[in-house]
Design an enzyme around this catalytic site. Sequence first.
Site, mmCIF file in Angstrom:
data_model
loop_
_atom_site.group_PDB
_atom_site.id
_atom_site.type_symbol
_atom_site.label_atom_id
_atom_site.label_comp_id
_atom_site.label_asym_id
_atom_site.label_seq_id
_atom_site.Cartn_x
_atom_site.Cartn_y
_atom_site.Cartn_z
ATOM 1 N N CYS A 43 0.864 -1.188 0.000
ATOM 2 C CA CYS A 43 0.000 0.000 0.000
ATOM 3 C C CYS A 43 0.896 1.232 0.000
ATOM 4 O O CYS A 43 2.052 1.152 -0.427
ATOM 5 C CB CYS A 43 -0.988 -0.022 1.172
ATOM 6 N N ARG B 197 -3.388 -0.666 5.393
ATOM 7 C CA ARG B 197 -3.981 -1.750 4.594
ATOM 8 C C ARG B 197 -3.079 -2.960 4.420
ATOM 9 O O ARG B 197 -3.499 -4.099 4.669
ATOM 10 C CB ARG B 197 -4.374 -1.207 3.202
ATOM 11 N N ASP C 71 -8.223 3.798 1.125
ATOM 12 C CA ASP C 71 -7.283 4.161 2.183
ATOM 13 C C ASP C 71 -8.083 4.608 3.417
ATOM 14 O O ASP C 71 -8.808 5.596 3.353
ATOM 15 C CB ASP C 71 -6.405 5.308 1.661
HETATM 16 P P1 4NP Z 1 -1.793 2.787 4.099
HETATM 17 O O1 4NP Z 1 -2.462 4.121 4.683
HETATM 18 O O2 4NP Z 1 -1.244 3.144 2.751
HETATM 19 O O3 4NP Z 1 -2.962 1.848 3.999
HETATM 20 O O4 4NP Z 1 -0.747 2.355 5.089
HETATM 21 C C1 4NP Z 1 -1.773 5.337 4.807
HETATM 22 C C2 4NP Z 1 -0.978 5.544 5.892
HETATM 23 C C3 4NP Z 1 -0.323 6.759 6.045
HETATM 24 C C4 4NP Z 1 -0.458 7.739 5.087
HETATM 25 C C5 4NP Z 1 -1.265 7.514 3.986
HETATM 26 C C6 4NP Z 1 -1.915 6.300 3.843
HETATM 27 N N1 4NP Z 1 0.182 8.988 5.255
HETATM 28 O O5 4NP Z 1 -0.025 9.870 4.408
HETATM 29 O O6 4NP Z 1 0.946 9.181 6.205
#
Ligand code: 4NP
Length: 151
Positions: A9, A15, A123
Amino acid sequence: MKTRVLMVCLGNICRSPLAEGILASKLDPTKFEVDSAGTAGYHVGELPDRRSIATAKLHGLDISYQRSRKFIKNDFKTFDFIFAMDQSNYNNILALAETEADRKKVYMILNQISPNSNAEVPDPYYGGDQGFENVYQMLDEACAIFAKNNS
Ligand code: 4NP
């Protein structure tokens, strides 16, 4: 030789840690290795988001051993299957591919459920707890299909 599966991800804290934990729980660890990574390095070294840890725990899974890491080019050599959660992750992974063999390893995870739909795992980072349960349910269905077709 084990079959190696990588879940990817953006941050590797919401995720893909859930995807790693769910898929690992459905596969024989003597035959499969499951890992996860993020296309961005914002959270390298961190535990999964507390909401992902809590959602996994509700379903009997411990993902608190995981630490965030960034996707690297060498992952194309290490892994047999690379699953992206959304189109942006997919594009970011493909941008690092160097060969046709690399490109052929990359899939959208929800295409396990609906081939060619290119549906995305949303997300959940900026939303509430229900978003994490929603992500869990999608990933559980996709991982069950992968496990059934590959075990
Ligand atoms: P992930 O979610 O891609 O599912 O781990 C996110 C976690 C952090 C961030 C964006 C998406 N962020 O911008 O810090």
